[in-house]
Design a protein around this motif. Structure first.
Motif, mmCIF file in Angstrom:
data_model
loop_
_atom_site.group_PDB
_atom_site.id
_atom_site.type_symbol
_atom_site.label_atom_id
_atom_site.label_comp_id
_atom_site.label_asym_id
_atom_site.label_seq_id
_atom_site.Cartn_x
_atom_site.Cartn_y
_atom_site.Cartn_z
ATOM 1 N N TYR A 242 0.814 -1.218 0.000
ATOM 2 C CA TYR A 242 0.000 0.000 0.000
ATOM 3 C C TYR A 242 0.849 1.270 0.000
ATOM 4 O O TYR A 242 0.370 2.344 -0.372
ATOM 5 C CB TYR A 242 -0.946 0.000 1.210
ATOM 6 C CG TYR A 242 -0.270 0.237 2.543
ATOM 7 C CD1 TYR A 242 -0.333 1.476 3.160
ATOM 8 C CD2 TYR A 242 0.425 -0.789 3.190
ATOM 9 C CE1 TYR A 242 0.273 1.708 4.390
ATOM 10 C CE2 TYR A 242 1.030 -0.575 4.406
ATOM 11 C CZ TYR A 242 0.965 0.677 5.006
ATOM 12 O OH TYR A 242 1.574 0.894 6.213
ATOM 13 N N GLU A 243 2.106 1.158 0.410
ATOM 14 C CA GLU A 243 2.987 2.320 0.442
ATOM 15 C C GLU A 243 3.392 2.775 -0.957
ATOM 16 O O GLU A 243 3.833 3.929 -1.133
ATOM 17 C CB GLU A 243 4.237 2.016 1.272
ATOM 18 C CG GLU A 243 3.950 1.784 2.754
ATOM 19 C CD GLU A 243 5.207 1.545 3.564
ATOM 20 O OE1 GLU A 243 6.306 1.507 2.952
ATOM 21 O OE2 GLU A 243 5.103 1.400 4.797
ATOM 22 N N VAL A 244 3.273 1.888 -1.939
ATOM 23 C CA VAL A 244 3.674 2.236 -3.313
ATOM 24 C C VAL A 244 2.507 2.056 -4.288
ATOM 25 O O VAL A 244 2.709 1.813 -5.477
ATOM 26 C CB VAL A 244 4.897 1.400 -3.759
ATOM 27 C CG1 VAL A 244 6.144 1.863 -3.037
ATOM 28 C CG2 VAL A 244 4.666 -0.098 -3.507
ATOM 29 N N GLN A 245 1.272 2.164 -3.776
ATOM 30 C CA GLN A 245 0.075 2.060 -4.599
ATOM 31 C C GLN A 245 -0.880 3.210 -4.256
ATOM 32 O O GLN A 245 -0.925 3.676 -3.107
ATOM 33 C CB GLN A 245 -0.634 0.728 -4.356
ATOM 34 C CG GLN A 245 0.190 -0.498 -4.731
ATOM 35 C CD GLN A 245 0.151 -0.805 -6.223
ATOM 36 O OE1 GLN A 245 -0.623 -1.623 -6.702
ATOM 37 N NE2 GLN A 245 0.996 -0.124 -6.974
ATOM 38 N N LYS A 246 -1.636 3.667 -5.244
ATOM 39 C CA LYS A 246 -2.555 4.795 -5.045
ATOM 40 C C LYS A 246 -4.006 4.347 -4.866
ATOM 41 O O LYS A 246 -4.802 5.060 -4.264
ATOM 42 C CB LYS A 246 -2.476 5.747 -6.238
ATOM 43 C CG LYS A 246 -1.134 6.441 -6.400
ATOM 44 C CD LYS A 246 -1.160 7.384 -7.610
ATOM 45 C CE LYS A 246 0.170 8.093 -7.780
ATOM 46 N NZ LYS A 246 0.158 8.988 -8.978
ATOM 47 N N TYR A 247 -4.340 3.179 -5.418
ATOM 48 C CA TYR A 247 -5.743 2.768 -5.452
ATOM 49 C C TYR A 247 -5.912 1.328 -4.980
ATOM 50 O O TYR A 247 -5.120 0.446 -5.301
ATOM 51 C CB TYR A 247 -6.298 2.892 -6.880
ATOM 52 C CG TYR A 247 -6.083 4.251 -7.490
ATOM 53 C CD1 TYR A 247 -6.914 5.322 -7.180
ATOM 54 C CD2 TYR A 247 -5.023 4.476 -8.382
ATOM 55 C CE1 TYR A 247 -6.708 6.582 -7.733
ATOM 56 C CE2 TYR A 247 -4.808 5.727 -8.947
ATOM 57 C CZ TYR A 247 -5.658 6.774 -8.614
ATOM 58 O OH TYR A 247 -5.438 8.021 -9.157
ATOM 59 N N LEU A 248 -6.955 1.108 -4.191
ATOM 60 C CA LEU A 248 -7.381 -0.237 -3.795
ATOM 61 C C LEU A 248 -8.839 -0.390 -4.181
ATOM 62 O O LEU A 248 -9.670 0.461 -3.845
ATOM 63 C CB LEU A 248 -7.239 -0.431 -2.283
ATOM 64 C CG LEU A 248 -7.976 -1.643 -1.684
ATOM 65 C CD1 LEU A 248 -7.365 -2.950 -2.171
ATOM 66 C CD2 LEU A 248 -7.964 -1.591 -0.154
ATOM 67 N N THR A 249 -9.153 -1.464 -4.893
ATOM 68 C CA THR A 249 -10.543 -1.786 -5.213
ATOM 69 C C THR A 249 -10.917 -3.081 -4.515
ATOM 70 O O THR A 249 -10.229 -4.093 -4.657
ATOM 71 C CB THR A 249 -10.760 -1.938 -6.729
ATOM 72 O OG1 THR A 249 -10.392 -0.720 -7.371
ATOM 73 C CG2 THR A 249 -12.217 -2.240 -7.025
ATOM 74 N N LEU A 250 -11.997 -3.038 -3.743
ATOM 75 C CA LEU A 250 -12.455 -4.231 -3.027
ATOM 76 C C LEU A 250 -13.229 -5.111 -4.004
ATOM 77 O O LEU A 250 -14.440 -5.261 -3.926
ATOM 78 C CB LEU A 250 -13.313 -3.819 -1.838
ATOM 79 C CG LEU A 250 -12.614 -2.902 -0.822
ATOM 80 C CD1 LEU A 250 -13.573 -2.520 0.308
ATOM 81 C CD2 LEU A 250 -11.364 -3.560 -0.262
ATOM 82 N N THR A 251 -12.479 -5.709 -4.913
ATOM 83 C CA THR A 251 -13.070 -6.571 -5.944
ATOM 84 C C THR A 251 -13.638 -7.844 -5.343
ATOM 85 O O THR A 251 -14.625 -8.385 -5.841
ATOM 86 C CB THR A 251 -12.020 -6.939 -7.008
ATOM 87 O OG1 THR A 251 -10.840 -7.418 -6.343
ATOM 88 C CG2 THR A 251 -11.662 -5.750 -7.883
#
Length: 353
Positions: A242-251
């Protein structure tokens, strides 16, 4: 499907790792083995049972192994269970399954999604958008469908599955854009498991799947070699993705399970008291691990949000659209594992095929 045994070279490497690991395991606190138990308590124990754990000391499944260890040693005075964390005794299904087949290790927690090279038994669990909620996923593997998959696995590999560790729903992160529908996967390079079902699923959604080694994923995300990855929330936090990502989708596209694997030849060599101790301890450990895992995933989601990652929760209609896009993967799975087994699992999940 034939049992696949490890090459002599890999066996030699694992033996050397065990010898090194045993020396390092004298200090249980430092290695993580034993969850910090007092080594003096093992002085009179004559049998050593080795567990190959993939996760860190704080990983929910590793915590489950420590509970298993405690329960076994409470029941069997002569047994010393040693938990080797961070993949010290094997980082791949090939090493761990081969190690159990050859008696080098006794237990492992490989993801059931990672053993497709050996057996098609667990492929039904990889059907995209099969489970609508956690309770249904757990009840499916704990019932007759879960037993049927375990029986097939035993036939194919001579590995006994004592139960299913909880891992949680797998979700997608990326650095490019929010994913709100199937079309948003287009062009994204997403790292996934080395499993053709996962590869086909992401391809159907329009992504470019990659099977980069897990240990290289953080660097790959950081350097932009890959755009994203898919894992349960607790893993996303544990590995700091998560430190190197901008988006999370709860797929919630697949519900993840790790197996509580045990070499069957080793199991059959135990006496009745030992077998009973193993089975009872496994069930207690699994029950408690699932609660630990559920909380870890909930806490991880809060951590991800607090870090400023944009989180997208999909509606039932959006998930239905993605399931439609990946419907051909269900057919592929049914063909590979057999329609009877697939239908048994799908029915248990409250779905139709």
């Amino acid at each position: 499907m034939k049992k696949k045994l490890m090459s002599v070279t890999i066996i030699v490497v694992m033996v050397m790792s065990l010898l090194i690991g045993c020396n390092g395991n004298k200090d249980k606190d430092a290695s993580g083995g034993g969850g910090g138990k007092d080594a003096k308590a093992d002085a009179g124990r004559s049998a050593v049972w080795k567990v190959s754990a993939m996760g860190s000391e704080t990983n929910p499944t590793t915590q489950g192994w420590y509970i298993f260890e405690k329960e076994i040693e409470k029941r069997l005075d002569n047994v010393d269970v040693q938990v080797f964390i961070n993949g010290q005794l094997g980082t791949s299904a090939d090493q761990c399954i081969g190690g159990m087949q050859n008696g080098i290790i006794q237990f492992s927690d490989i993801s059931v999604g990672n053993v497709a090279e050996y057996t098609s038994a667990f492929l039904p669990l990889d059907a995209p958008f099969l489970f609508e909620d956690r309770d249904t996923a757990l009840s499916t593997v704990d019932g007759e469908a879960g037993k049927a998959m375990a029986e097939q696995y035993l036939k194919d590999t001579d590995i006994k599955l004592l139960g299913y560790w909880d891992y949680g729903f797998r979700n997608v992160t990326n650095s490019k854009k929010p994913i709100k529908g199937a079309a948003d996967f287009s062009g994204l390079k997403i790292r996934t498991l080395n499993n053709n079902v996962y590869l086909d699923m992401l391809t159907c959604l329009g992504a470019n799947p990659s099977t980069m080694a897990y240990a290289e994923v953080f660097t790959g995300l950081q350097q932009g070699t890959i755009d994203g990855q898919e894992n349960p929330n607790s893993t996303i936090v544990d590995a700091k993705f998560y430190e190197v990502q901008k988006y999370l989708t709860l797929t919630e596209h697949v519900y993840g399970f790790l197996g509580l694997h045990m070499g069957n030849s080793f199991y059959e060599g135990l006496n009745e008291e030992e077998k009973k101790a193993v089975e009872e301890s496994a069930q207690i450990a699994i029950e408690q691990q699932r609660e630990i895992c559920n909380k870890a995933n909930e806490d991880a989601l809060a951590t991800i949000k607090d870090a400023g990652v944009e989180v997208t929760e999909l509606s039932a209609d959006q998930k239905a659209e993605m399931r439609k896009e990946t419907s051909s993967v269900w057919d592929t799975i049914a063909d590979k594992c057999g329609k009877d087994l697939f239908k048994k699992v799908v029915k248990a999940a409250g779905q139709e095929y």
